[in-house]
Design an enzyme around this catalytic site. Sequence first.
Site, short mmCIF file in Angstrom:
data_model
loop_
_atom_site.label_atom_id
_atom_site.label_comp_id
_atom_site.label_asym_id
_atom_site.label_seq_id
_atom_site.Cartn_x
_atom_site.Cartn_y
_atom_site.Cartn_z
N ASP A 107 0.16 -3.98 -2.67
CA ASP A 107 0.57 -4.72 -1.47
C ASP A 107 0.97 -6.15 -1.84
O ASP A 107 1.86 -6.36 -2.65
CB ASP A 107 -0.57 -4.63 -0.44
CG ASP A 107 -0.19 -5.14 0.93
OD1 ASP A 107 0.38 -4.36 1.71
OD2 ASP A 107 -0.47 -6.32 1.22
N HIS A 272 -2.36 3.92 2.70
CA HIS A 272 -1.97 2.66 2.08
C HIS A 272 -3.06 2.13 1.14
O HIS A 272 -2.76 1.59 0.08
CB HIS A 272 -1.69 1.62 3.17
CG HIS A 272 -1.31 0.28 2.65
ND1 HIS A 272 -0.17 0.05 1.93
CD2 HIS A 272 -1.94 -0.92 2.76
CE1 HIS A 272 -0.09 -1.24 1.61
NE2 HIS A 272 -1.15 -1.85 2.10
#
Length: 292
Positions: A107, A272
Amino acid sequence: MTLGIPGFDHTRLPGADGVELSAAIGGTGSPVVLLHGFPQTHLMWRHVARRLATEHTVICLDLRGYGASDKPAATGPDVYAKRAMAADVVSLAAALGHDRFALVGHDRGALVAFRAGLDHPETVTHLGIMDVVPTLDMWNVLHGVSAAVGYHLFLMAQPPGLPETLITNSADAFFGSFIDAWAGDPAAIPDPVRAAYLRASAAAVPSIVADYRASAGVDIAHDQADLDAGSQLAMPVTVVQQDWGAQLGYDAAQVWKAWAPDLDHRLTSAGHFMAEEAPDEIAAAVRELLAR
């Protein structure tokens, strides 16, 4: 309650520009640096780091502006540029005696890792990227109603003042909403870890917003300059992304291939937060990257 990575030493080390970073270090062998994402801290690597530490010196740090690391005031657009954050990583590794190391980011940390790979090709030997595309490409592929999933990118791109106020006034709800929405397996982030992420994020609102604001400005300029110059990542690169199928709306592998000629692009069924949801899979991907 302060959580850490069992068996790792927790310390503070110098980054760039006088910034000090909090880091957890464990294992022996060739160095691997792990960079966390949003809204997390180095704790997100607690499972993967212990697996890799059987073969490597593993360094997990809190990015500047996050966790227990320094949070300098955003006195200019460069303070939270990914270029500055990448320089932090190189400086911290040098302080530990490592002038070359493998680098893996998730990320926000993946954007820092990407910039480090472009800015410091002589230093980053292998590059792992988890669940992002480069900043310039990210803004290019966000369009129409599908961009609503990234509303926070647009919110934190606004001028200083309103984003910080809105987020501070609802910090737990704001940061917690991403944990809830993005976790494929909520059990992978147990309550004590979730609480630690929320505490750390609530204490870092101005610097987190500054990090995102940089990605709507100076980071784009740096990526565009590299694109115009034909710069590419010189090292082996592994990218692991969620398998969104056709709903993603673009070919992420092709996006990455333009930057990384030596690319292994993988899809995962995890959500994620894949380092926490599928640590065996992620650790294996890192090991295979390091073997290239």
